[in-house]
Design an enzyme around this catalytic site. Sequence first.
Site, PDB file in Angstrom:
ATOM      1  N   ALA A  62       0.933  -1.127   0.228  1.00  0.00           N
ATOM      2  CA  ALA A  62      -0.175  -0.006   0.048  1.00  0.00           C
ATOM      3  C   ALA A  62       0.975   1.184  -0.117  1.00  0.00           C
ATOM      4  CB  ALA A  62      -0.883  -0.013   1.334  1.00  0.00           C
ATOM      5  N   GLY A 104       1.193  -5.505   0.998  1.00  0.00           N
ATOM      6  CA  GLY A 104      -0.087  -5.502   0.008  1.00  0.00           C
ATOM      7  C   GLY A 104       0.415  -6.133  -1.412  1.00  0.00           C
ATOM      8  N   GLU A 107       0.489  -9.669  -0.348  1.00  0.00           N
ATOM      9  CA  GLU A 107      -0.996 -10.200  -0.179  1.00  0.00           C
ATOM     10  C   GLU A 107      -1.663 -10.425  -1.777  1.00  0.00           C
ATOM     11  OE1 GLU A 107      -2.615  -8.554   3.901  1.00  0.00           O
ATOM     12  OE2 GLU A 107      -1.546  -7.103   2.579  1.00  0.00           O
ATOM     13  N   GLU A 127       3.949  -5.242   8.098  1.00  0.00           N
ATOM     14  CA  GLU A 127       2.891  -4.368   8.643  1.00  0.00           C
ATOM     15  C   GLU A 127       2.946  -4.330   9.714  1.00  0.00           C
ATOM     16  OE1 GLU A 127       0.676  -5.813   4.832  1.00  0.00           O
ATOM     17  OE2 GLU A 127       2.289  -6.568   6.334  1.00  0.00           O
TER      18      GLU A 127
END
Length: 253
Positions: A62, A104, A107, A127
């Site tokens: 992100a 992310g 992910e 994270e």
Amino acid sequence: MTIDFTTDGAIAVITLNRPEAYNALDLAHLRALSDAVARFEADPSLRVAVITGTGKAFCAGADIGETLPLMKENGTKSLPPTIMRGQTCSKPLIAAINGLALGGGLELALACDLRVAGSQAKLGLPEIGLGLIPGWGGTQRLPRLIGGGRAVEMILTGRAIDAAEAERIGLVNKVVPDGEVLAAALDTARLISEKSADAVRFAREAMQKGFDIPLAEALDLEAALEDAALQTPGFNDGLNAYREKRRAHKNKS
């Protein structure tokens, strides 16, 4: 253009194109990613998609400057739906991981069916170092893929691992030289694209849905999908090809 969408026969190639930011996912990228997957899903001529990134990264996660403040203000579910959460795709997706796949970005790769990594790739969920948890499926998909113990270690320490370790623990399917990542992913995509689209879809459905239900129910689901496959043109062609000692026709449904 934030996302490049190209085709190679029955294969779509979706490329994150923000190399100056290591393909970090800002709001525009999230929307474009969602649109690209929807475009792939809607095109019946496309059978498999490969997702990759330009430059030195697959995806660094992100965008800390834009996406995280939006999440803090409005909640994670306010972001556009993507394959990480909120968007479904009935066709196979392959992640071609060049360079970094962090947060992310990992992910995103976990939301794909298969993962091919370059030998210098780094994969991790950092994270926890920001006081967050992996919120785009990392806490759910990683344990299912590599087991609880290994996933707990990666998530709670935030430690990134190299491609060799990722292959050893089953996080990636294959490691190839850095310059061959996309080509290797495309080779696998072509193999899948030549199979019956119905059979591929039914097999994915059986695995995805069966994982989270009791075994007896999963076996019933598998039997129902096998019965459905028996009625498809792809099965008819495959059976005839066996009897005639020839290869089944490519792209037969």
